[in-house]
Design a protein around this motif. Structure first.
Motif, short mmCIF file in Angstrom:
data_model
loop_
_atom_site.label_atom_id
_atom_site.label_comp_id
_atom_site.label_asym_id
_atom_site.label_seq_id
_atom_site.Cartn_x
_atom_site.Cartn_y
_atom_site.Cartn_z
N SER A 109 -7.53 -41.84 -13.55
CA SER A 109 -8.32 -40.69 -13.07
C SER A 109 -8.54 -40.74 -11.57
O SER A 109 -8.73 -39.71 -10.93
CB SER A 109 -9.66 -40.61 -13.80
OG SER A 109 -10.52 -41.67 -13.42
N LYS A 110 -8.51 -41.94 -10.98
CA LYS A 110 -8.70 -42.08 -9.54
C LYS A 110 -7.49 -41.63 -8.74
O LYS A 110 -7.58 -41.38 -7.54
CB LYS A 110 -9.01 -43.55 -9.19
CG LYS A 110 -10.35 -44.04 -9.70
CD LYS A 110 -10.54 -45.52 -9.40
CE LYS A 110 -11.85 -46.03 -9.97
NZ LYS A 110 -12.02 -47.48 -9.76
N GLU A 111 -6.33 -41.57 -9.39
CA GLU A 111 -5.08 -41.26 -8.69
C GLU A 111 -4.39 -40.00 -9.20
O GLU A 111 -3.41 -39.55 -8.63
CB GLU A 111 -4.11 -42.45 -8.84
CG GLU A 111 -4.56 -43.71 -8.13
CD GLU A 111 -4.50 -43.58 -6.61
OE1 GLU A 111 -3.82 -42.66 -6.13
OE2 GLU A 111 -5.12 -44.38 -5.92
N TRP B 102 -17.21 -39.79 -19.44
CA TRP B 102 -17.97 -38.98 -18.48
C TRP B 102 -17.68 -39.44 -17.05
O TRP B 102 -17.39 -38.63 -16.17
CB TRP B 102 -19.45 -39.07 -18.81
CG TRP B 102 -20.40 -38.79 -17.69
CD1 TRP B 102 -21.28 -39.66 -17.12
CD2 TRP B 102 -20.59 -37.54 -16.98
NE1 TRP B 102 -22.00 -39.05 -16.12
CE2 TRP B 102 -21.59 -37.75 -16.02
CE3 TRP B 102 -20.00 -36.29 -17.08
CZ2 TRP B 102 -22.02 -36.76 -15.16
CZ3 TRP B 102 -20.43 -35.28 -16.21
CH2 TRP B 102 -21.43 -35.51 -15.28
N VAL B 103 -17.74 -40.74 -16.82
CA VAL B 103 -17.45 -41.29 -15.49
C VAL B 103 -16.01 -40.98 -15.09
O VAL B 103 -15.72 -40.61 -13.94
CB VAL B 103 -17.74 -42.80 -15.45
CG1 VAL B 103 -17.16 -43.45 -14.20
CG2 VAL B 103 -19.25 -43.05 -15.52
N PHE C 256 -25.05 -34.27 -9.12
CA PHE C 256 -26.49 -34.14 -9.36
C PHE C 256 -26.89 -34.88 -10.64
O PHE C 256 -27.94 -35.52 -10.70
CB PHE C 256 -26.91 -32.67 -9.45
CG PHE C 256 -27.35 -32.08 -8.15
CD1 PHE C 256 -28.69 -31.85 -7.89
CD2 PHE C 256 -26.43 -31.76 -7.15
CE1 PHE C 256 -29.12 -31.30 -6.67
CE2 PHE C 256 -26.83 -31.22 -5.94
CZ PHE C 256 -28.18 -30.99 -5.70
N GLN C 257 -26.04 -34.79 -11.66
CA GLN C 257 -26.33 -35.51 -12.91
C GLN C 257 -26.35 -37.02 -12.65
O GLN C 257 -27.20 -37.75 -13.16
CB GLN C 257 -25.29 -35.17 -13.97
CG GLN C 257 -25.45 -35.97 -15.27
CD GLN C 257 -26.81 -35.81 -15.92
OE1 GLN C 257 -27.20 -34.70 -16.25
NE2 GLN C 257 -27.55 -36.91 -16.08
N LEU C 258 -25.39 -37.49 -11.86
CA LEU C 258 -25.32 -38.93 -11.55
C LEU C 258 -26.53 -39.40 -10.75
O LEU C 258 -26.83 -40.60 -10.73
CB LEU C 258 -24.04 -39.24 -10.78
CG LEU C 258 -22.72 -39.08 -11.52
CD1 LEU C 258 -21.55 -39.32 -10.58
CD2 LEU C 258 -22.63 -40.01 -12.72
N GLU D 278 -25.37 -48.83 -14.00
CA GLU D 278 -24.54 -49.20 -12.85
C GLU D 278 -23.24 -48.41 -12.79
O GLU D 278 -22.75 -48.09 -11.71
CB GLU D 278 -24.26 -50.70 -12.85
CG GLU D 278 -25.43 -51.52 -12.38
CD GLU D 278 -25.07 -52.94 -11.97
OE1 GLU D 278 -23.87 -53.28 -12.02
OE2 GLU D 278 -25.99 -53.68 -11.60
N GLU D 279 -22.66 -48.07 -13.96
CA GLU D 279 -21.40 -47.32 -13.96
C GLU D 279 -21.58 -45.97 -13.26
O GLU D 279 -20.71 -45.51 -12.52
CB GLU D 279 -20.89 -47.06 -15.39
CG GLU D 279 -20.73 -48.30 -16.24
CD GLU D 279 -21.91 -48.48 -17.17
OE1 GLU D 279 -23.08 -48.52 -16.68
OE2 GLU D 279 -21.68 -48.58 -18.38
N GLU D 280 -22.73 -45.34 -13.50
CA GLU D 280 -22.96 -44.02 -12.91
C GLU D 280 -23.33 -44.12 -11.43
O GLU D 280 -22.92 -43.27 -10.63
CB GLU D 280 -24.02 -43.26 -13.72
CG GLU D 280 -23.52 -42.90 -15.11
CD GLU D 280 -24.47 -42.00 -15.88
OE1 GLU D 280 -24.26 -40.78 -15.86
OE2 GLU D 280 -25.42 -42.53 -16.49
#
Length: 222
Positions: free
Chosen positions: A52-54, A101-102, A134-136, A145-147
């Protein structure tokens, strides 16, 4: 590692049939069902946070190839429709799987970073990206910590662009971040450090000074 090698590496995480589908989409987009390709990429992004990062880079390459070949935007339309569907169901997604979600937030920020219309970020993505961030920044999310990691990483990636598109919402987001830092209910010491670094990062014009980098990243490594 070169661009082609990086694309090849990302595709290797799929099964053989899907690898072939994606390779064809990159080279001859008119030969495949591009809506299916969009769904495959989104589905995999929700499961694999590294991908998802790439994935934005791959999506951009397919959009460019389709535009050059046929002057159409079937893939982009399919991708944005699917992103909207997941955005509308984001609360259920977060309740069902924090990891997914992340991954979704990482993916939509990556798409916002890469996709351009007339060399400008896509306005249609500005508020959805803000809503996710905003949710994070809510107290419940800041206790995970993940969020917190996701919030900080994505603000490093797209914060400056987002602020240019809507500065008022960025001000509102940083009110939440400052409140989260000052009222750390359940916030870890690392989480507080990351939020403070982000506050200073924005105050410095979305840049990290050498002194700040040395301070924060020596603390993180310790």
């Amino acid at each position: 590692m070169g661009e082609a090698s990086r694309d090849e590496y990302r595709i290797q995480s799929f099964d053989a049939e899907t690898q072939q589908l994606l390779k064809t989409a990159l080279k001859d987009p008119g030969a495949v069902d591009l809506e299916k390709v969009a769904n495959v990429i989104v589905d995999h992004s929700l499961q694999d946070c590294v991908f998802s990062k790439e994935a934005g880079r791959m999506c951009y390459a397919i959009i460019q190839a389709e535009s050059k070949q046929a002057g159409q935007s079937v893939f982009r339309r399919g991708l944005l429709n699917r992103l909207q569907q997941e955005y509308q169901a984001r609360e259920q997604l977060r309740a069902r799987s924090l990891q997914s979600w992340v991954c979704y937030v990482t993916f939509i920020c990556n798409i916002f970073d890469y996709l351009r219309v007339n060399n400008m970020p896509m306005m249609a993505l500005v508020n959805p990206v803000y809503d996710c961030l905003f949710q994070l920044a809510q107290p419940e999310s800041l206790s995970r910590e993940e969020e917190v990691d996701c919030l900080v990483l994505e603000l490093h990636r797209v914060g400056e662009q987002l602020e240019k598109m809507n500065g008022q919402r960025m001000d509102e987001l940083f009110v939440l971040i400052r409140d989260g830092f000052l009222l750390p209910l359940g916030l870890s010491s690392l989480g507080r450090l990351l939020l403070l670094e982000m506050i200073e990062f924005r105050a410095a014009g979305w840049k990290t000074t050498p002194a700040a980098h040395k301070y924060y990243y020596s603390e993180v490594s310790d």
